[in-house]
Design an enzyme around this catalytic site. Structure first.
Site, PDB file in Angstrom:
ATOM      1  N   GLU A 249     -36.712  61.780  28.404  1.00 48.07           N
ATOM      2  CA  GLU A 249     -37.045  62.566  28.824  1.00 48.07           C
ATOM      3  C   GLU A 249     -35.369  63.545  30.145  1.00 48.07           C
ATOM      4  OE1 GLU A 249     -40.443  62.605  31.366  1.00 48.07           O
ATOM      5  OE2 GLU A 249     -41.723  61.937  29.619  1.00 48.07           O
TER       6      GLU A 249
ATOM      7  N   LYS B 259     -51.463  68.731  31.975  1.00 51.48           N
ATOM      8  CA  LYS B 259     -50.543  68.599  30.823  1.00 51.48           C
ATOM      9  C   LYS B 259     -51.053  69.304  29.655  1.00 51.48           C
ATOM     10  CE  LYS B 259     -48.443  64.519  30.869  1.00 51.48           C
ATOM     11  NZ  LYS B 259     -47.877  62.854  30.701  1.00 51.48           N
TER      12      LYS B 259
END
Length: 431
Positions: free
Chosen positions: A208, A340
């Site tokens: 990330e 999500k």
């Protein structure tokens, strides 16, 4: 304004995500020639209760991670039903796919197939109406720019090091605007790189975009971030706060938490006390998945200890699922939900989870996955629902930066109508 725009084609293909794994991209074409395109993300540390991401399992291709079955499901089963439907009726589109699938966890068609179609339909509709996606989803009151929850040190499953907790993040809640918040994070990121280099640590990055140094302990990660915040000229606990994602389900074994990097095994009560100590010592404003996804008792202990002053976010715990969120609300565990899209598989189910959370006084943090694409839907979604917080990685790696850049464009478009709420985005805790 048009009230019926027909879907004339639904087409999917296999593309690559940021971790070099296949994922699904969907194009939806409308009668007026407008097209909407959406690409689906994928997680590394996935909750056991997430909707099913359909993979081919053919080890001779992409190590079994191909998504041609999901692609085929879009191009045949889903397309056959949706062609001719009104793209403006998102609820009907998603309901049709849910009924076509017929399982509790999207195991037949695949959440990756269904989400790609759901989002591509929303994008096509927005494009056809000449609207921004955030305006189309959120309506006239979509205006809140989010506080970034920016992952700058990676551990756990997101990195190859001995740090047990998965993510160490910064949140510029003291910034006056989103663009200033982004600048502050960028400066801290650069300061952190210099700090790590000066102390002899590696500055390679994880999935990330955060750094993945081989630090001696979890606490050292917090200390080095605080040094970087100060080095960048900001005040920890005033300008910038710390957020953690321990991803505790990954270290939960036989009813205990195994902090292998520190050589400690803790009971749920001891793990809760571990966080209490960290929160007393450092300006920690948010902890995500502080307890394992099925350790409801541990979650209750943690919430009772610090739930009034630290945002406690359920990710694996809730998996963007209204049934699990409803259970958490009834039990009084956590005070926030991580959102999500691919955990649940359709836009409308995602919006239902956000609505349920906000009605209960829980915050909603809209999130990326560790396997991302250039798709920027979540940037529009977070503004559409006025969630006030976004988690989408470090200000590095273009699949992360794409979301931040889209938010800069939205901020510019909203101009004086836009709001950056900073600490007020944490309405679930006493600040």
């Amino acid at each position: 304004m048009k009230n019926y725009i027909e879907i004339v084609d639904v087409y999917a293909r296999q593309i690559l995500d940021s971790r070099c794994n296949p994922t699904v991209e969907v194009e939806v074409e409308l009668e007026d020639g407008t097209v909407g395109v959406a690409a689906v993300p994928s997680g590394a540390s996935t909750g056991a209760f997430e909707a099913v991401e359909l993979r081919d399992g053919d080890k001779s291709k992409y190590l079994g991670k191909g998504v041609l079955k999901a692609v085929d499901n879009v191009n045949t089963i889903i397309a056959d039903e949706l062609v001719g439907m009104n793209v403006l009726d998102q609820v009907a589109i998603d309901k049709t796919m849910i009924e076509l699938d017929g399982t509790d966890n999207k195991a037949k068609l695949g959440a990756n197939a269904m989400l790609g179609v759901s989002l591509a339909c929303a994008k096509a509709a927005a494009n056809s109406l000449g609207m921004s996606l955030y305006q189309y989803i959120g309506g006239v009151n979509a205006k809140v720019l989010p506080v970034p929850m920016m992952n700058i040190i990676n551990g756990g499953k997101h990195a190859d090091n001995n740090v047990d907790l998965q993510e160490f993040m910064i949140m510029p809640a003291g910034a006056p605007s989103f663009s200033e918040a982004l600048r502050m994070c960028s400066e801290v990121y650069h300061a952190l790189k210099s700090t790590l280099k000066s102390q002899g640590y590696d500055t390679g990055v994880g999935d990330e975009g955060g750094f993945a140094p081989n630090l001696k302990s979890n606490e050292e990660a917090i200390v080095v971030i605080i040094e970087a915040i100060k080095e960048a000229g900001y005040t920890p606990g005033k300008d910038i706060f710390i957020a953690l994602d321990p991803a505790s389900s990954e270290i939960f074994e036989d009813g205990k938490y195994n902090l292998a990097g520190e050589g400690r095994v803790l009971t749920p009560e001891e793990m809760a006390n571990y966080y209490v100590e960290l929160a007393e010592k450092y300006p920690i404003i948010s902890i995500e998945d502080g307890m394992a996804e099925e350790d409801w008792d541990g979650w209750k202990i943690l919430t009772e200890k610090i739930g009034n002053k630290v945002q406690l976010v359920g990710d694996d715990l809730f998996v963007t699922n209204t049934e699990r969120l409803s259970k958490g609300i009834k039990l009084g565990v956590a005070n926030s939900i991580l959102i999500k899209l691919n955990q649940i598989g359709t836009l409308t189910e995602t919006l239902n989870a956000i609505e349920m959370a906000e009605r209960a006084g829980y915050t909603a943090v809209v999130s990326h996955r560790s396997g991302e694409t250039e798709d920027t839907t979540i940037a529009d979604l977070v503004v559409a629902v006025n969630a006030g917080q976004i988690k989408t990685g470090a200000p590095a790696r273009s699949e992360r930066v794409a979301k931040y850049n889209q938010l800069l464009r939205i901020e510019e478009e909203l101009n004086d109508m836009g709001e950056y709420r900073g600490l007020k985005a944490f309405y679930n805790i006493n600040k």
